[in-house]
Design a protein around this motif. Structure first.
Motif, PDB file in Angstrom:
ATOM      1  N   LEU A 148      15.295 -15.393  36.400  1.00  0.00           N
ATOM      2  CA  LEU A 148      14.415 -15.141  37.545  1.00  0.00           C
ATOM      3  C   LEU A 148      13.540 -13.905  37.351  1.00  0.00           C
ATOM      4  O   LEU A 148      12.762 -13.560  38.231  1.00  0.00           O
ATOM      5  N   GLY A 149      13.698 -13.233  36.209  1.00  0.00           N
ATOM      6  CA  GLY A 149      12.846 -12.085  35.911  1.00  0.00           C
ATOM      7  C   GLY A 149      13.404 -10.746  36.310  1.00  0.00           C
ATOM      8  O   GLY A 149      12.671  -9.745  36.311  1.00  0.00           O
ATOM      9  N   ALA A 150      14.697 -10.675  36.639  1.00  0.00           N
ATOM     10  CA  ALA A 150      15.288  -9.389  37.021  1.00  0.00           C
ATOM     11  C   ALA A 150      15.320  -8.432  35.832  1.00  0.00           C
ATOM     12  O   ALA A 150      15.492  -8.854  34.689  1.00  0.00           O
ATOM     13  N   GLU A 151      15.169  -7.147  36.107  1.00  0.00           N
ATOM     14  CA  GLU A 151      15.206  -6.124  35.061  1.00  0.00           C
ATOM     15  C   GLU A 151      16.624  -5.717  34.712  1.00  0.00           C
ATOM     16  O   GLU A 151      16.913  -5.343  33.581  1.00  0.00           O
ATOM     17  N   ARG A 152      17.527  -5.759  35.702  1.00  0.00           N
ATOM     18  CA  ARG A 152      18.890  -5.302  35.441  1.00  0.00           C
ATOM     19  C   ARG A 152      19.871  -5.978  36.384  1.00  0.00           C
ATOM     20  O   ARG A 152      19.500  -6.467  37.463  1.00  0.00           O
ATOM     21  N   LEU A 153      21.119  -5.995  35.938  1.00  0.00           N
ATOM     22  CA  LEU A 153      22.229  -6.427  36.772  1.00  0.00           C
ATOM     23  C   LEU A 153      22.925  -5.172  37.275  1.00  0.00           C
ATOM     24  O   LEU A 153      23.226  -4.266  36.494  1.00  0.00           O
ATOM     25  N   ILE A 154      23.192  -5.130  38.575  1.00  0.00           N
ATOM     26  CA  ILE A 154      23.832  -3.979  39.195  1.00  0.00           C
ATOM     27  C   ILE A 154      25.243  -4.383  39.620  1.00  0.00           C
ATOM     28  O   ILE A 154      25.421  -5.384  40.320  1.00  0.00           O
ATOM     29  N   LEU A 155      26.220  -3.637  39.176  1.00  0.00           N
ATOM     30  CA  LEU A 155      27.617  -3.935  39.481  1.00  0.00           C
ATOM     31  C   LEU A 155      28.224  -2.851  40.358  1.00  0.00           C
ATOM     32  O   LEU A 155      28.234  -1.675  39.984  1.00  0.00           O
ATOM     33  N   SER A 156      28.740  -3.246  41.510  1.00  0.00           N
ATOM     34  CA  SER A 156      29.647  -2.371  42.246  1.00  0.00           C
ATOM     35  C   SER A 156      31.051  -2.592  41.709  1.00  0.00           C
ATOM     36  O   SER A 156      31.322  -3.560  40.993  1.00  0.00           O
ATOM     37  N   GLY A 157      31.955  -1.702  42.062  1.00  0.00           N
ATOM     38  CA  GLY A 157      33.327  -1.832  41.598  1.00  0.00           C
ATOM     39  C   GLY A 157      34.301  -1.146  42.524  1.00  0.00           C
ATOM     40  O   GLY A 157      33.914  -0.459  43.476  1.00  0.00           O
ATOM     41  N   GLY A 158      35.581  -1.333  42.240  1.00  0.00           N
ATOM     42  CA  GLY A 158      36.618  -0.667  43.005  1.00  0.00           C
ATOM     43  C   GLY A 158      36.947   0.682  42.398  1.00  0.00           C
ATOM     44  O   GLY A 158      36.980   0.836  41.167  1.00  0.00           O
ATOM     45  N   GLY A 159      37.168   1.672  43.236  1.00  0.00           N
ATOM     46  CA  GLY A 159      37.507   3.004  42.750  1.00  0.00           C
ATOM     47  C   GLY A 159      38.889   3.061  42.139  1.00  0.00           C
ATOM     48  O   GLY A 159      39.778   2.252  42.452  1.00  0.00           O
ATOM     49  N   LEU A 160      39.122   4.021  41.253  1.00  0.00           N
ATOM     50  CA  LEU A 160      40.380   4.164  40.528  1.00  0.00           C
ATOM     51  C   LEU A 160      41.294   5.240  41.094  1.00  0.00           C
ATOM     52  O   LEU A 160      42.452   5.321  40.709  1.00  0.00           O
ATOM     53  N   MET A 161      40.782   6.076  41.979  1.00  0.00           N
ATOM     54  CA  MET A 161      41.562   7.199  42.473  1.00  0.00           C
ATOM     55  C   MET A 161      42.772   6.732  43.271  1.00  0.00           C
ATOM     56  O   MET A 161      42.640   5.984  44.247  1.00  0.00           O
ATOM     57  N   GLN A 162      43.963   7.131  42.841  1.00  0.00           N
ATOM     58  CA  GLN A 162      45.205   6.823  43.546  1.00  0.00           C
ATOM     59  C   GLN A 162      46.048   8.088  43.617  1.00  0.00           C
ATOM     60  O   GLN A 162      46.375   8.684  42.589  1.00  0.00           O
ATOM     61  N   ASN A 163      46.366   8.493  44.851  1.00  0.00           N
ATOM     62  CA  ASN A 163      47.187   9.695  45.043  1.00  0.00           C
ATOM     63  C   ASN A 163      46.593  10.907  44.326  1.00  0.00           C
ATOM     64  O   ASN A 163      47.315  11.705  43.714  1.00  0.00           O
ATOM     65  N   GLY A 164      45.273  11.022  44.376  1.00  0.00           N
ATOM     66  CA  GLY A 164      44.604  12.165  43.781  1.00  0.00           C
ATOM     67  C   GLY A 164      44.482  12.131  42.274  1.00  0.00           C
ATOM     68  O   GLY A 164      44.084  13.124  41.660  1.00  0.00           O
ATOM     69  N   GLN A 165      44.797  10.981  41.663  1.00  0.00           N
ATOM     70  CA  GLN A 165      44.757  10.872  40.210  1.00  0.00           C
ATOM     71  C   GLN A 165      43.957   9.642  39.788  1.00  0.00           C
ATOM     72  O   GLN A 165      43.914   8.640  40.494  1.00  0.00           O
ATOM     73  N   VAL A 166      43.343   9.732  38.603  1.00  0.00           N
ATOM     74  CA  VAL A 166      42.704   8.590  37.965  1.00  0.00           C
ATOM     75  C   VAL A 166      43.531   8.253  36.728  1.00  0.00           C
ATOM     76  O   VAL A 166      43.593   9.046  35.781  1.00  0.00           O
ATOM     77  N   GLY A 167      44.204   7.103  36.755  1.00  0.00           N
ATOM     78  CA  GLY A 167      45.058   6.716  35.645  1.00  0.00           C
ATOM     79  C   GLY A 167      44.269   6.481  34.374  1.00  0.00           C
ATOM     80  O   GLY A 167      43.205   5.852  34.403  1.00  0.00           O
ATOM     81  N   GLN A 168      44.769   6.957  33.237  1.00  0.00           N
ATOM     82  CA  GLN A 168      44.042   6.833  31.983  1.00  0.00           C
ATOM     83  C   GLN A 168      43.940   5.383  31.526  1.00  0.00           C
ATOM     84  O   GLN A 168      42.898   4.969  30.982  1.00  0.00           O
ATOM     85  N   LEU A 169      44.979   4.588  31.708  1.00  0.00           N
ATOM     86  CA  LEU A 169      44.908   3.176  31.326  1.00  0.00           C
ATOM     87  C   LEU A 169      43.919   2.434  32.211  1.00  0.00           C
ATOM     88  O   LEU A 169      43.104   1.641  31.718  1.00  0.00           O
ATOM     89  N   GLU A 170      43.974   2.711  33.505  1.00  0.00           N
ATOM     90  CA  GLU A 170      43.042   2.068  34.434  1.00  0.00           C
ATOM     91  C   GLU A 170      41.599   2.449  34.107  1.00  0.00           C
ATOM     92  O   GLU A 170      40.700   1.615  34.168  1.00  0.00           O
ATOM     93  N   LEU A 171      41.399   3.713  33.748  1.00  0.00           N
ATOM     94  CA  LEU A 171      40.061   4.172  33.381  1.00  0.00           C
ATOM     95  C   LEU A 171      39.578   3.463  32.112  1.00  0.00           C
ATOM     96  O   LEU A 171      38.432   3.011  32.041  1.00  0.00           O
ATOM     97  N   LYS A 172      40.448   3.367  31.117  1.00  0.00           N
ATOM     98  CA  LYS A 172      40.071   2.685  29.869  1.00  0.00           C
ATOM     99  C   LYS A 172      39.710   1.232  30.136  1.00  0.00           C
ATOM    100  O   LYS A 172      38.714   0.724  29.590  1.00  0.00           O
ATOM    101  N   ASN A 173      40.493   0.556  30.971  1.00  0.00           N
ATOM    102  CA  ASN A 173      40.208  -0.845  31.269  1.00  0.00           C
ATOM    103  C   ASN A 173      38.854  -1.016  31.960  1.00  0.00           C
ATOM    104  O   ASN A 173      38.108  -1.957  31.669  1.00  0.00           O
ATOM    105  N   LYS A 174      38.538  -0.089  32.859  1.00  0.00           N
ATOM    106  CA  LYS A 174      37.254  -0.189  33.559  1.00  0.00           C
ATOM    107  C   LYS A 174      36.098   0.111  32.609  1.00  0.00           C
ATOM    108  O   LYS A 174      35.068  -0.580  32.619  1.00  0.00           O
ATOM    109  N   VAL A 175      36.257   1.126  31.771  1.00  0.00           N
ATOM    110  CA  VAL A 175      35.227   1.453  30.782  1.00  0.00           C
ATOM    111  C   VAL A 175      35.005   0.266  29.840  1.00  0.00           C
ATOM    112  O   VAL A 175      33.867  -0.123  29.561  1.00  0.00           O
ATOM    113  N   ASP A 176      36.106  -0.329  29.356  1.00  0.00           N
ATOM    114  CA  ASP A 176      35.978  -1.483  28.468  1.00  0.00           C
ATOM    115  C   ASP A 176      35.290  -2.651  29.174  1.00  0.00           C
ATOM    116  O   ASP A 176      34.460  -3.353  28.579  1.00  0.00           O
TER     117      ASP A 176
END
Length: 292
Positions: free
Chosen positions: A124-152
């Motif tokens: 349709l001619g769009a320039e980009r796809l925009i993705l929202s997502g769920g936040g990773l913060m749980q109990n004041g921490q960002v889990g390293q495995l969860e962060l890696k999975n989201k980055v990947d």
């Protein structure tokens, strides 16, 4: 349902607030866009969206962003739909995937949906796809495995978008900016800049007490767009009528000669659809700070 003819015949709402400052000299780099979610659109009727796009064009914007549900019905009829979009004179700056629930591993949309929407949006001619997502913060921490999975997940999505001629942009909510922006800073550091950009929702960041002009200064090379919203006493108001530091942000944008999209988003958490009543004064505020 409001017909396209009746929609287009409606008069533009005049600005509700008179700006006290003279318009700034134009920033030739920045582009002005508008999210369509200020209007009520029936995804089953493409003419609804086209009518909104014409109103956005009349208000003086350069491009538009819309949710994927508003265009997914046209993926099988892409050539005709793309021609109709292009006839509005607006750039299709982004197709946005926002969900109530995300993939439990990557915390973004499932890859199958990303691939389907990316291919359709590209047609349709769009320039980009925009993705929202769920936040990773749980109990004041960002889990390293969860962060890696989201980055990947973001890198994989960005790679697929690139294969279709699109850029991928990650769109934040408030949680990514919690605790001094721990998650958003990590995503900016760890995602591949060749594959992943950021569309910063300044409204959510501001509500999370982020210093938006400072964040933009530090990361503007990764930022392709900004959702500009305003708040007063905790309630959203048209851009330029609240407490958001729009002039300070505009000054930084001009200083670095940024050429991304400044996108007005008059979304209301209440579900109200203010349309031109909010977008018209917001457009005047953008003219005041960007001179265009």
């Amino acid at each position: 349902m409001v017909s396209r003819r009746d929609f287009l015949a409606a008069p533009l709402v005049t600005a509700s607030v008179t700006m006290l400052l003279r318009a700034a000299p134009p920033n030739k780099g920045v582009k002005l866009g508008c999210q369509t979610n200020a209007w009520r659109i029936d995804p089953n009727y493409f003419d609804n969206l086209l009518g909104v796009l014409l109103r956005i064009k009349e208000l003086g914007f350069d491009g538009f962003e819309t949710g994927f549900r508003n265009v997914q019905g046209q993926f099988a009829n892409a050539a005709s739909a793309r021609a109709q979009i292009e006839q509005t004179g607006l750039k299709f700056l982004g197709c946005h995937i926002f969900l109530d629930q995300y993939d439990p591993q990557t915390r973004i949309a499932p890859l199958e949906l990303i691939q389907k929407v990316a291919a359709g949006a590209a047609s349709l001619g769009a320039e980009r796809l925009i993705l929202s997502g769920g936040g990773l913060m749980q109990n004041g921490q960002v889990g390293q495995l969860e962060l890696k999975n989201k980055v990947d997940g973001l890198n994989a999505a960005g790679g697929y978008c690139k294969s279709k001629g699109l850029r991928l942009a990650y769109h934040n909510h408030g949680q990514e900016f919690a605790d001094g922006g721990r998650e958003i800073e990590s995503l900016a550091r760890l995602t591949d800049p060749e594959l992943v950009d950021f569309l910063v929702d300044c409204g959510w960041a501001f509500r999370a007490q982020a210093d938006v002009p400072v964040f933009f200064t530090n990361h503007h090379q990764r930022i392709c767009g900004l959702h500009l919203r305003d708040f007063k006493n905790g309630e959203q108001v048209p851009l330029g009528q609240g407490e958001f530091p729009i002039r300070e942000l505009a000054a930084v944008i001009k200083k670095v000669n940024w050429s991304g999209w400044a996108i007005n988003e008059e979304e209301r958490l209440s579900g109200d659809k203010p349309g031109e009543k909010a977008v018209t004064p917001a457009r005047q505020a953008l003219k005041q700070v960007f001179g265009k």
